[in-house]
Design a protein around this motif. Sequence first.
Motif, PDB file in Angstrom:
ATOM      1  N   ARG A  97      34.690  36.657  41.020  1.00 45.94           N
ATOM      2  CA  ARG A  97      34.954  37.937  41.689  1.00 45.94           C
ATOM      3  C   ARG A  97      36.020  37.779  42.775  1.00 45.94           C
ATOM      4  NH1 ARG A  97      29.680  39.043  40.193  1.00 45.94           N
ATOM      5  NH2 ARG A  97      28.652  37.962  41.880  1.00 45.94           N
ATOM      6  N   ALA A  98      35.933  36.706  43.537  1.00 48.11           N
ATOM      7  CA  ALA A  98      36.930  36.462  44.585  1.00 48.11           C
ATOM      8  C   ALA A  98      38.317  36.226  43.976  1.00 48.11           C
ATOM      9  CB  ALA A  98      36.515  35.260  45.440  1.00 48.11           C
ATOM     10  N   ARG A  99      38.349  35.501  42.897  1.00 48.72           N
ATOM     11  CA  ARG A  99      39.622  35.254  42.196  1.00 48.72           C
ATOM     12  C   ARG A  99      40.202  36.564  41.673  1.00 48.72           C
ATOM     13  NH1 ARG A  99      41.871  31.115  38.322  1.00 48.72           N
ATOM     14  NH2 ARG A  99      42.582  32.313  36.530  1.00 48.72           N
ATOM     15  N   ASP A 100      39.355  37.382  41.047  1.00 52.91           N
ATOM     16  CA  ASP A 100      39.813  38.674  40.539  1.00 52.91           C
ATOM     17  C   ASP A 100      40.349  39.551  41.669  1.00 52.91           C
ATOM     18  OD1 ASP A 100      39.011  37.830  38.042  1.00 52.91           O
ATOM     19  OD2 ASP A 100      37.339  39.255  37.864  1.00 52.91           O
ATOM     20  N   ALA A 101      39.686  39.539  42.814  1.00 53.97           N
ATOM     21  CA  ALA A 101      40.152  40.332  43.958  1.00 53.97           C
ATOM     22  C   ALA A 101      41.540  39.875  44.403  1.00 53.97           C
ATOM     23  CB  ALA A 101      39.151  40.235  45.112  1.00 53.97           C
ATOM     24  N   ARG A 102      41.764  38.571  44.401  1.00 52.41           N
ATOM     25  CA  ARG A 102      43.085  38.042  44.779  1.00 52.41           C
ATOM     26  C   ARG A 102      44.142  38.455  43.752  1.00 52.41           C
ATOM     27  NH1 ARG A 102      46.807  37.871  47.700  1.00 52.41           N
ATOM     28  NH2 ARG A 102      48.165  36.075  47.720  1.00 52.41           N
ATOM     29  N   LEU A 103      43.803  38.382  42.474  1.00 51.63           N
ATOM     30  CA  LEU A 103      44.743  38.809  41.432  1.00 51.63           C
ATOM     31  C   LEU A 103      45.033  40.303  41.543  1.00 51.63           C
ATOM     32  CD1 LEU A 103      43.316  36.697  38.474  1.00 51.63           C
ATOM     33  CD2 LEU A 103      45.532  36.365  39.603  1.00 51.63           C
ATOM     34  N   HIS A 104      44.010  41.106  41.834  1.00 47.57           N
ATOM     35  CA  HIS A 104      44.212  42.550  42.025  1.00 47.57           C
ATOM     36  C   HIS A 104      45.143  42.801  43.206  1.00 47.57           C
ATOM     37  CE1 HIS A 104      41.230  44.410  39.215  1.00 47.57           C
ATOM     38  NE2 HIS A 104      40.763  43.171  39.256  1.00 47.57           N
ATOM     39  N   ALA A 105      44.985  42.026  44.274  1.00 43.66           N
ATOM     40  CA  ALA A 105      45.855  42.166  45.448  1.00 43.66           C
ATOM     41  C   ALA A 105      47.312  41.861  45.105  1.00 43.66           C
ATOM     42  CB  ALA A 105      45.374  41.251  46.578  1.00 43.66           C
ATOM     43  N   LEU A 106      47.518  41.036  44.079  1.00 45.22           N
ATOM     44  CA  LEU A 106      48.877  40.724  43.621  1.00 45.22           C
ATOM     45  C   LEU A 106      49.382  41.754  42.606  1.00 45.22           C
ATOM     46  CD1 LEU A 106      48.493  36.855  43.194  1.00 45.22           C
ATOM     47  CD2 LEU A 106      49.797  38.061  44.974  1.00 45.22           C
ATOM     48  N   GLY A 107      48.564  42.784  42.342  1.00 42.65           N
ATOM     49  CA  GLY A 107      48.979  43.856  41.447  1.00 42.65           C
ATOM     50  C   GLY A 107      48.562  43.691  40.001  1.00 42.65           C
ATOM     51  N   TRP A 108      47.710  42.711  39.718  1.00 42.21           N
ATOM     52  CA  TRP A 108      47.289  42.428  38.342  1.00 42.21           C
ATOM     53  C   TRP A 108      45.977  43.126  38.016  1.00 42.21           C
ATOM     54  CZ3 TRP A 108      49.230  38.838  34.569  1.00 42.21           C
ATOM     55  CH2 TRP A 108      50.480  38.292  34.905  1.00 42.21           C
ATOM     56  N   SER A 109      45.854  43.564  36.758  1.00 44.87           N
ATOM     57  CA  SER A 109      44.585  44.024  36.201  1.00 44.87           C
ATOM     58  C   SER A 109      43.980  42.849  35.450  1.00 44.87           C
ATOM     59  CB  SER A 109      44.811  45.177  35.220  1.00 44.87           C
ATOM     60  OG  SER A 109      45.352  46.288  35.886  1.00 44.87           O
ATOM     61  N   VAL A 110      42.688  42.640  35.639  1.00 42.94           N
ATOM     62  CA  VAL A 110      42.008  41.498  35.012  1.00 42.94           C
ATOM     63  C   VAL A 110      40.890  42.005  34.113  1.00 42.94           C
ATOM     64  CG1 VAL A 110      40.711  39.367  35.422  1.00 42.94           C
ATOM     65  CG2 VAL A 110      42.506  40.072  37.036  1.00 42.94           C
ATOM     66  N   TYR A 111      40.884  41.499  32.891  1.00 39.79           N
ATOM     67  CA  TYR A 111      39.834  41.824  31.932  1.00 39.79           C
ATOM     68  C   TYR A 111      39.143  40.524  31.545  1.00 39.79           C
ATOM     69  CZ  TYR A 111      42.295  46.214  31.764  1.00 39.79           C
ATOM     70  OH  TYR A 111      42.887  47.398  32.115  1.00 39.79           O
ATOM     71  N   ARG A 112      37.820  40.548  31.602  1.00 41.13           N
ATOM     72  CA  ARG A 112      37.020  39.358  31.274  1.00 41.13           C
ATOM     73  C   ARG A 112      36.256  39.579  29.995  1.00 41.13           C
ATOM     74  NH1 ARG A 112      36.657  35.377  34.712  1.00 41.13           N
ATOM     75  NH2 ARG A 112      37.738  35.633  36.691  1.00 41.13           N
ATOM     76  N   ILE A 113      36.308  38.564  29.126  1.00 40.26           N
ATOM     77  CA  ILE A 113      35.517  38.628  27.902  1.00 40.26           C
ATOM     78  C   ILE A 113      34.699  37.351  27.802  1.00 40.26           C
ATOM     79  CG2 ILE A 113      37.063  40.147  26.674  1.00 40.26           C
ATOM     80  CD1 ILE A 113      38.063  37.667  25.167  1.00 40.26           C
TER      81      ILE A 113
END
Length: 113
Positions: A97-113
């Motif tokens: 979750r923390a990693r995803d938040a950092r990626l979102h802050a960089l403008g990325w959308s993250v999808y997990r499967i």
Amino acid sequence: MRRPNFERIAAFYRRHERKIMSEPTDWGIDPYAWDHEAGITFTPIESALWADIRAEDLVFYPQYPVGRFFVDFGNPVHKVAIECDGHAWHADKEKDRARDARLHALGWSVYRI
């Protein structure tokens, strides 16, 4: 399983970044160029997803560097990441979750499967 050589992978993508970013809807480089040049290896779940990505001709690059992270598959033009949550690498959901938040802050959308 052997850990990826992230320095080698990052150097590979730095060499090809201009070509990759110049193609908004198509492959900027050969989708298999990383195979020998970057030395990327897949986990079983990544291998299965890579087969699906290629079957649909989707533009995602394996082990794409984003900030201080490497996403399992990334499209840097559209800033979309796919993460394969195999048990061995993603047992710590709070860390993910923390990693995803950092990626979102960089403008990325993250999808997990």
